[in-house]
Design an enzyme around this catalytic site. Sequence first.
Site, PDB file in Angstrom:
ATOM      1  N   CYS A 227       9.962   4.217  12.356  1.00 16.29           N
ATOM      2  CA  CYS A 227       8.822   4.431  13.239  1.00 16.29           C
ATOM      3  C   CYS A 227       8.447   3.084  13.860  1.00 16.29           C
ATOM      4  O   CYS A 227       8.997   2.037  13.503  1.00 16.29           O
ATOM      5  CB  CYS A 227       7.648   4.999  12.460  1.00 16.29           C
ATOM      6  SG  CYS A 227       7.030   3.884  11.165  1.00 16.29           S
TER       7      CYS A 227
ATOM      8  N   HIS B  90       2.314  -1.842   4.795  1.00 10.77           N
ATOM      9  CA  HIS B  90       1.392  -0.931   4.109  1.00 10.77           C
ATOM     10  C   HIS B  90      -0.048  -1.403   4.140  1.00 10.77           C
ATOM     11  O   HIS B  90      -0.960  -0.633   3.841  1.00 10.77           O
ATOM     12  CB  HIS B  90       1.817  -0.759   2.642  1.00 10.77           C
ATOM     13  CG  HIS B  90       3.270  -0.489   2.476  1.00 10.77           C
ATOM     14  ND1 HIS B  90       4.197  -1.472   2.176  1.00 10.77           N
ATOM     15  CD2 HIS B  90       3.975   0.658   2.597  1.00 10.77           C
ATOM     16  CE1 HIS B  90       5.402  -0.944   2.110  1.00 10.77           C
ATOM     17  NE2 HIS B  90       5.299   0.340   2.366  1.00 10.77           N
TER      18      HIS B  90
ATOM     19  N   CYS C  48       0.833  -2.056   9.581  1.00 12.67           N
ATOM     20  CA  CYS C  48       0.981  -1.098  10.667  1.00 12.67           C
ATOM     21  C   CYS C  48      -0.363  -0.912  11.365  1.00 12.67           C
ATOM     22  O   CYS C  48      -1.383  -0.708  10.693  1.00 12.67           O
ATOM     23  CB  CYS C  48       1.467   0.239  10.117  1.00 12.67           C
ATOM     24  SG  CYS C  48       1.500   1.551  11.361  1.00 12.67           S
TER      25      CYS C  48
ATOM     26  N   HIS D  23      -0.223   3.848  -4.559  1.00 15.76           N
ATOM     27  CA  HIS D  23       0.591   3.534  -3.385  1.00 15.76           C
ATOM     28  C   HIS D  23      -0.015   2.312  -2.691  1.00 15.76           C
ATOM     29  O   HIS D  23      -1.245   2.202  -2.565  1.00 15.76           O
ATOM     30  CB  HIS D  23       0.633   4.727  -2.429  1.00 15.76           C
ATOM     31  CG  HIS D  23       1.599   4.548  -1.309  1.00 15.76           C
ATOM     32  ND1 HIS D  23       1.298   3.831  -0.168  1.00 15.76           N
ATOM     33  CD2 HIS D  23       2.885   4.964  -1.149  1.00 15.76           C
ATOM     34  CE1 HIS D  23       2.340   3.826   0.639  1.00 15.76           C
ATOM     35  NE2 HIS D  23       3.320   4.507   0.064  1.00 15.76           N
TER      36      HIS D  23
ATOM     37  N   GLU E 205      -0.437   1.418   0.313  1.00 20.28           N
ATOM     38  CA  GLU E 205      -1.369   1.701   1.412  1.00 20.28           C
ATOM     39  C   GLU E 205      -2.734   2.115   0.883  1.00 20.28           C
ATOM     40  O   GLU E 205      -3.770   1.705   1.405  1.00 20.28           O
ATOM     41  CB  GLU E 205      -0.807   2.792   2.320  1.00 20.28           C
ATOM     42  CG  GLU E 205      -1.704   3.061   3.518  1.00 20.28           C
ATOM     43  CD  GLU E 205      -1.247   4.219   4.368  1.00 20.28           C
ATOM     44  OE1 GLU E 205      -2.121   4.895   4.943  1.00 20.28           O
ATOM     45  OE2 GLU E 205      -0.026   4.463   4.458  1.00 20.28           O
TER      46      GLU E 205
ATOM     47  N   SER F 141       9.251   5.580  -1.204  1.00 19.08           N
ATOM     48  CA  SER F 141       8.738   5.848   0.141  1.00 19.08           C
ATOM     49  C   SER F 141       7.977   7.169   0.158  1.00 19.08           C
ATOM     50  O   SER F 141       8.566   8.243   0.018  1.00 19.08           O
ATOM     51  CB  SER F 141       9.900   5.901   1.141  1.00 19.08           C
ATOM     52  OG  SER F 141       9.486   6.461   2.362  1.00 19.08           O
TER      53      SER F 141
ATOM     54  N   ASN G 185       6.502   8.780   2.660  1.00 21.75           N
ATOM     55  CA  ASN G 185       6.829   9.717   3.742  1.00 21.75           C
ATOM     56  C   ASN G 185       8.174  10.392   3.507  1.00 21.75           C
ATOM     57  O   ASN G 185       8.361  11.548   3.881  1.00 21.75           O
ATOM     58  CB  ASN G 185       6.768   9.007   5.105  1.00 21.75           C
ATOM     59  CG  ASN G 185       7.938   8.108   5.374  1.00 21.75           C
ATOM     60  OD1 ASN G 185       8.974   8.548   5.855  1.00 21.75           O
ATOM     61  ND2 ASN G 185       7.806   6.836   5.050  1.00 21.75           N
TER      62      ASN G 185
END
Length: 330
Positions: free
Chosen positions: A28, A91, A113, A141, A143, A240, A242
Amino acid sequence: MTSMPKSNGCIGDRPELTIYLAAPRGFCAGVDRAIQIVELALERYGAPVYVRHAIVHNRTVVEDLKAKGAIFVEEIDEIPETDAPIIFSAHGVPKAVPEAASRRRLFVLDATCPLVAKVHVEAARHFANGRELLLVGHAGHPEVVGTMGQLPKGAVHLIESIEDARTFAPCDPNRLAVLTQTTLSVDDTREIIAVLKERFPKLITPRKGDICYATTNRQDAVKRIAPCCDRMIVVGSPTSSNSLRLVEVAQRAGCPQAVLIERAAEIEWNAFKDIRSIGLTAGASAPQVLVEEIIDAFRARFATRIETVTTAEEDVAFKLPRELREAPAL
């Protein structure tokens, strides 16, 4: 002379196989930007550059950057006194991390991001307006750790499941706002927020969904492919988020079996006997070279036909940090 398909679904001595290739898949814009930041920093400042945490969750990417001179650490205090760039991963990081780097006068390049950074801004805005914050996400996680770390301890309540949404007890049900991790299952998140909204009608939800465009697009492509194929392969790392969600989405959308693998060497070939079709996609941090490696592995064993299934076109690009956009001083 070209061999004709045999009645048993073989061409020559190889069985026929259709590979439904998801588009979009793989990198992405946020991941592409983060990797560019490390590569450009190495090019401009020379090795080493330090990266806090894996820049993205993909072993191949990390090993490639290590070979070029990147040094990966988990915490700032592992970094010696240095003038070298310190890069924060895509993240995002808790506020305490850039504060610690500032105290040490380290040179920081932030690869967070921009879509994650947007969630950080939303969190700060809700907190400043006196709202109690809920964050839908997975404990531990990076993030989630980074987003919760934008505010004082206890200011953000993590909601991981529908059960959490049903049992959460707020201080004031009329002063609530919810945010989400950007890499979640779109369907799961919708269900969790629906429960929260039913319980707390004045709950403030994101004006624009926090789940990033790339996560949504990759899940939509998998939903289109999954009912048509005998197996689904998701290329990505087990760390990961996603990529793991893509496996779940494929199974729920009707694929008999979906597996997550990092490289072609991990393929369990016995699981692909007597099949006529597979779906193939890649998480947002998996490079295209790994997808091609897997296609080549199937081509060596099957008479393959590739059919690309496109559900969205992506043209998103994020700006690099100002320090890397500016011309270097002579």
